[in-house]
Design a protein around this motif. Structure first.
Motif, PDB file in Angstrom:
ATOM      1  N   ALA A 146       0.832  -1.206   0.000  1.00 24.24           N
ATOM      2  CA  ALA A 146       0.000   0.000   0.000  1.00 24.24           C
ATOM      3  C   ALA A 146       0.865   1.254   0.000  1.00 24.24           C
ATOM      4  O   ALA A 146       0.567   2.228  -0.705  1.00 24.24           O
ATOM      5  CB  ALA A 146      -0.938  -0.007   1.211  1.00 24.24           C
ATOM      6  N   LEU A 147       1.950   1.229   0.769  1.00 22.18           N
ATOM      7  CA  LEU A 147       2.866   2.369   0.814  1.00 22.18           C
ATOM      8  C   LEU A 147       3.497   2.601  -0.555  1.00 22.18           C
ATOM      9  O   LEU A 147       3.596   3.753  -1.001  1.00 22.18           O
ATOM     10  CB  LEU A 147       3.952   2.158   1.866  1.00 22.18           C
ATOM     11  N   GLY A 148       3.900   1.546  -1.220  1.00 22.95           N
ATOM     12  CA  GLY A 148       4.504   1.700  -2.546  1.00 22.95           C
ATOM     13  C   GLY A 148       3.573   2.404  -3.510  1.00 22.95           C
ATOM     14  O   GLY A 148       3.972   3.327  -4.229  1.00 22.95           O
ATOM     15  N   ALA A 149       2.311   1.993  -3.507  1.00 24.76           N
ATOM     16  CA  ALA A 149       1.334   2.618  -4.408  1.00 24.76           C
ATOM     17  C   ALA A 149       1.075   4.073  -4.018  1.00 24.76           C
ATOM     18  O   ALA A 149       1.017   4.955  -4.888  1.00 24.76           O
ATOM     19  CB  ALA A 149       0.039   1.815  -4.394  1.00 24.76           C
ATOM     20  N   ALA A 150       0.922   4.339  -2.727  1.00 21.41           N
ATOM     21  CA  ALA A 150       0.673   5.716  -2.274  1.00 21.41           C
ATOM     22  C   ALA A 150       1.868   6.614  -2.589  1.00 21.41           C
ATOM     23  O   ALA A 150       1.704   7.755  -3.031  1.00 21.41           O
ATOM     24  CB  ALA A 150       0.375   5.727  -0.780  1.00 21.41           C
ATOM     25  N   PHE A 151       3.072   6.092  -2.386  1.00 17.22           N
ATOM     26  CA  PHE A 151       4.282   6.860  -2.652  1.00 17.22           C
ATOM     27  C   PHE A 151       4.406   7.216  -4.135  1.00 17.22           C
ATOM     28  O   PHE A 151       4.755   8.347  -4.478  1.00 17.22           O
ATOM     29  CB  PHE A 151       5.504   6.068  -2.177  1.00 17.22           C
ATOM     30  N   LEU A 152       4.111   6.254  -5.006  1.00 15.32           N
ATOM     31  CA  LEU A 152       4.152   6.530  -6.446  1.00 15.32           C
ATOM     32  C   LEU A 152       3.230   7.687  -6.817  1.00 15.32           C
ATOM     33  O   LEU A 152       3.584   8.546  -7.622  1.00 15.32           O
ATOM     34  CB  LEU A 152       3.741   5.288  -7.244  1.00 15.32           C
ATOM     35  N   ASN A 153       2.047   7.707  -6.229  1.00 14.92           N
ATOM     36  CA  ASN A 153       1.090   8.772  -6.522  1.00 14.92           C
ATOM     37  C   ASN A 153       1.556  10.097  -5.927  1.00 14.92           C
ATOM     38  O   ASN A 153       1.519  11.132  -6.593  1.00 14.92           O
ATOM     39  CB  ASN A 153      -0.299   8.406  -6.004  1.00 14.92           C
ATOM     40  N   ALA A 154       2.002  10.055  -4.670  1.00 17.50           N
ATOM     41  CA  ALA A 154       2.397  11.290  -3.993  1.00 17.50           C
ATOM     42  C   ALA A 154       3.588  11.965  -4.673  1.00 17.50           C
ATOM     43  O   ALA A 154       3.588  13.176  -4.875  1.00 17.50           O
ATOM     44  CB  ALA A 154       2.731  10.999  -2.533  1.00 17.50           C
TER      45      ALA A 154
END
Length: 144
Positions: free
Chosen positions: A108-116
């Motif tokens: 989940a962090l990986g996906a959120a980080f990519l977006n952020a």
């Protein structure tokens, strides 16, 4: 409904901070709080997501109007994907299976980080592919 993509990136940044805190502390309660945020966005819509409300009330009024808006369905789907990972992570932490909690939270962090950081919404990219596949399955003729 159309949404400001800058708000999605803001929400992803806050989510990233929350998920980093979960990984540092191993707290399933923090992950549960994030799961509630994901659930509100998924089931009630992005308009009612807490991070979106903060963006809309405190940040957006200080910015120029967005150059473009985007459809809310893909980011809402992405929130649902995040919810799924958060729920799996909560189960891992709560049942004493830390590798499951860490793994799901890290995804989940990986996906959120990519977006952020890069403005790349992984769940948003998955959305049209899944829609296309499910439409083909639904429209497929079943032989008699």
């Amino acid at each position: 409904m159309q949404v400001d993509p800058r708000g999605q990136r803001f929400a992803a940044a806050v989510t990233s901070v929350m998920l980093i805190a979960v990984l540092v502390t191993g707290s399933w309660l923090l992950l549960a709080a994030q799961a509630v945020v994901f659930a509100l966005a998924t089931f009630l819509g992005l308009r009612y997501a807490p991070y979106g409300l903060v963006y809309r009330v405190l940040i957006r009024p200080r910015l120029s109007p967005p150059g473009e808006l985007e459809d809310a369905a893909p980011p809402r789907f992405a929130q649902g994907v995040g919810l799924g990972f958060a729920l799996v992570g909560m189960v891992g932490y709560a049942l004493g299976v830390p590798w499951l909690g860490i793994g799901a939270t890290a995804c989940a962090l990986g996906a959120a980080f990519l977006n952020a950081v890069f403005g790349f919404c992984l769940g948003c990219e998955m959305y049209p592919l899944i829609r296309r596949i499910t439409t083909k399955i639904r429209n497929r003729e079943v032989p008699a």
